[in-house]
Design a protein around this motif. Structure first.
Motif, PDB file in Angstrom:
ATOM      1  N   ILE A 134       0.842  -1.209   0.000  1.00  0.00           N
ATOM      2  CA  ILE A 134       0.000   0.000   0.000  1.00  0.00           C
ATOM      3  C   ILE A 134       0.870   1.250   0.000  1.00  0.00           C
ATOM      4  O   ILE A 134       0.626   2.207  -0.755  1.00  0.00           O
ATOM      5  N   PHE A 135       1.905   1.248   0.827  1.00  0.00           N
ATOM      6  CA  PHE A 135       2.797   2.395   0.908  1.00  0.00           C
ATOM      7  C   PHE A 135       3.522   2.622  -0.417  1.00  0.00           C
ATOM      8  O   PHE A 135       3.709   3.760  -0.861  1.00  0.00           O
ATOM      9  N   SER A 136       3.896   1.543  -1.094  1.00  0.00           N
ATOM     10  CA  SER A 136       4.575   1.663  -2.382  1.00  0.00           C
ATOM     11  C   SER A 136       3.650   2.249  -3.443  1.00  0.00           C
ATOM     12  O   SER A 136       4.101   2.999  -4.329  1.00  0.00           O
ATOM     13  N   VAL A 137       2.367   1.921  -3.380  1.00  0.00           N
ATOM     14  CA  VAL A 137       1.394   2.533  -4.292  1.00  0.00           C
ATOM     15  C   VAL A 137       1.340   4.035  -4.065  1.00  0.00           C
ATOM     16  O   VAL A 137       1.336   4.836  -5.017  1.00  0.00           O
ATOM     17  N   LEU A 138       1.313   4.451  -2.789  1.00  0.00           N
ATOM     18  CA  LEU A 138       1.277   5.876  -2.471  1.00  0.00           C
ATOM     19  C   LEU A 138       2.545   6.586  -2.949  1.00  0.00           C
ATOM     20  O   LEU A 138       2.489   7.713  -3.452  1.00  0.00           O
ATOM     21  N   LEU A 139       3.688   5.920  -2.801  1.00  0.00           N
ATOM     22  CA  LEU A 139       4.946   6.490  -3.283  1.00  0.00           C
ATOM     23  C   LEU A 139       4.918   6.664  -4.796  1.00  0.00           C
ATOM     24  O   LEU A 139       5.378   7.685  -5.328  1.00  0.00           O
ATOM     25  N   TYR A 140       4.373   5.666  -5.495  1.00  0.00           N
ATOM     26  CA  TYR A 140       4.296   5.730  -6.955  1.00  0.00           C
ATOM     27  C   TYR A 140       3.380   6.876  -7.381  1.00  0.00           C
ATOM     28  O   TYR A 140       3.683   7.614  -8.331  1.00  0.00           O
ATOM     29  N   MET A 141       2.258   7.032  -6.685  1.00  0.00           N
ATOM     30  CA  MET A 141       1.328   8.120  -7.014  1.00  0.00           C
ATOM     31  C   MET A 141       1.966   9.479  -6.736  1.00  0.00           C
ATOM     32  O   MET A 141       1.799  10.423  -7.517  1.00  0.00           O
TER      33      MET A 141
END
Length: 421
Positions: free
Chosen positions: A187-194
């Motif tokens: 989930i955190f990696s998705v936020l970083l990508y966004m």
């Protein structure tokens, strides 16, 4: 024994050689650390024409495979270590159900831990250091208070245990904790990508901007994702996972004391040695600013998973193994192990200090190395002289003593350097 004849020549001071291994913080926590070919000028600012770099780890397919394989490996290790056979290869004794992998209570525990370490990160630091110069000539500033965070964590945990906190129960929660930490990492990696979608080009990492979503998600698009002065990559590199490793080890030690009356000597040594490593990494926290992870890698799933899951849950396997598979250890062997560890730590600390000095300033006299051969002529000359003279002595002695010399050589097999020549 050696039978060559030497000379009482004076010793020659030689500059220490350059060590190119991983930094102190990167012998474990820096998951895929690699030394830059030009440490004084890291490729830390992407340009519109030069964002793409050669793909690593097998490209998109390799990245996708690793995102499945690494979490599966972590769970397999945690299942195997507590089973009777403790087999590394082969299927686990049983497959856990959802209730064994997930719990809202465990999620709350993980978020509380991350919140505590974030609060300690924001405390006034004993020093604020600047990172290496970026290609736009700017330098980011970082608080150097990791060792302070470790000490305050130890104090808080000590107060909690003395007040009745059942820290030993954490030993039974490692499987769901690892599962929840893995989910949190995704989930955190998705936020970083966004977040990286609105980051200026100058803030992107060359290695994580191939244009392929899977690969860039794995490698990390943004080089130094921050909110204000809070640097996410720097925070995760040394704080929650590394200190969490110490906490897990301590929980396993306390659990062993509950089960067997007292911790074993082997458990004490594992806790002590690994605490020394973590303490060293945090005491020399500033050294992480010159590592590959900080200067070159984007912050995506690769580093986030390594920091938050791989380090605390796989590096604590030794203590985990001892809890379920006790190993008797006598005092003489323990002392020998301590001696070997001390020697290894001495080499480790010296090598990493040299490497960090070189990365900051390759021209520093302490790590410049040899610039002229002339001062070493005496040393090189005597190597050739002694090897040649020994060969002549060997021939003369053989001619003079005959069979007696053969018998002597059988008892004294080495000619100059034992076990080498």
């Amino acid at each position: 024994m050696s039978r060559g004849r030497g000379h009482g020549d004076k010793s020659l001071a030689v500059q220490p050689s350059l060590w190119t291994g991983s930094s102190p913080a990167c012998i474990g926590p820096c998951f895929f650390d690699r030394l830059s070919s030009n440490p004084s000028k890291p490729e830390t600012m992407a340009s519109p024409q030069g964002l793409q770099a050669p793909q690593e780890f097998g490209g998109p397919l390799g990245a996708a495979a690793l995102m499945l394989l690494l979490p599966a490996t972590t769970l397999h290790l945690l299942l195997a270590v507590r089973s009777g056979p403790a087999r590394l290869l082969g299927p686990p004794a049983h497959l856990p159900g959802l209730s064994e992998l997930w719990s809202p209570r465990v999620l709350l525990l993980l978020l509380t831990w991350l919140g505590l370490q974030a609060a300690l990160y924001l405390l006034p630091a004993r020093k604020v250091a600047e990172g290496l110069e970026l290609k736009d000539k700017s330098r980011l500033r970082y608080p150097i208070n990791g060792f302070q965070a470790l000490m305050l964590t130890v104090l808080l945990v000590g107060l909690g245990v003395s007040g009745g906190l059942p820290l030993g129960a954490l030993a039974e929660m490692l499987l769901p904790l690892a599962s929840v930490a893995t989910l949190t990492t995704f989930i955190f990696s998705v936020l970083l990508y966004m977040k990286a979608q609105v980051t200026p080009t100058s803030g992107l990492a060359p290695r994580g901007n191939s244009g392929n979503l899977l690969y860039d998600f794995f490698m990390g698009r943004e080089l130094n994702p921050r909110i204000g002065s809070f640097d996410f990559k720097y925070f995760f590199e040394l704080r929650p996972g590394l200190i969490g490793w110490v906490l897990i080890n301590l929980a396993l030690l306390l659990r062993e004391a509950e089960l067997r009356g007292s911790p074993s000597l082997a458990m004490w040594l594992v806790n002590g040695f690994q605490l020394l490593y973590v303490g060293d990494a945090l005491w020399y926290e500033e050294a992480v600013l010159t590592t590959m992870d900080i200067t070159h890698e984007g912050f995506g799933f690769m580093l986030a998973f390594g920091d938050l899951v791989w380090v605390p849950f796989t590096y604590s396997l030794q203590a985990h193994f001892l809890l379920y598979h006790p190993q008797p250890l006598g005092l003489p062997r323990a002392l020998l192990i301590c001696l070997i560890n001390a020697a290894g730590y001495y080499i480790f600390r010296g090598a990493n200090s040299q490497k960090n000095t070189f990365r900051k300033n390759p021209s520093d006299p302490s790590v410049a190395g040899t610039s002229h051969l002339l001062p070493y002529f005496y040393f090189l000359y005597f190597i050739v002289l002694l090897v040649h003279r020994e060969a002549r002595d060997e021939l003369h002695c053989l001619q003079k003593y005959g069979r007696a010399w053969h018998a002597y050589c059988q008892r004294v097999p080495y000619r100059i350097v034992p076990y080498i020549y």
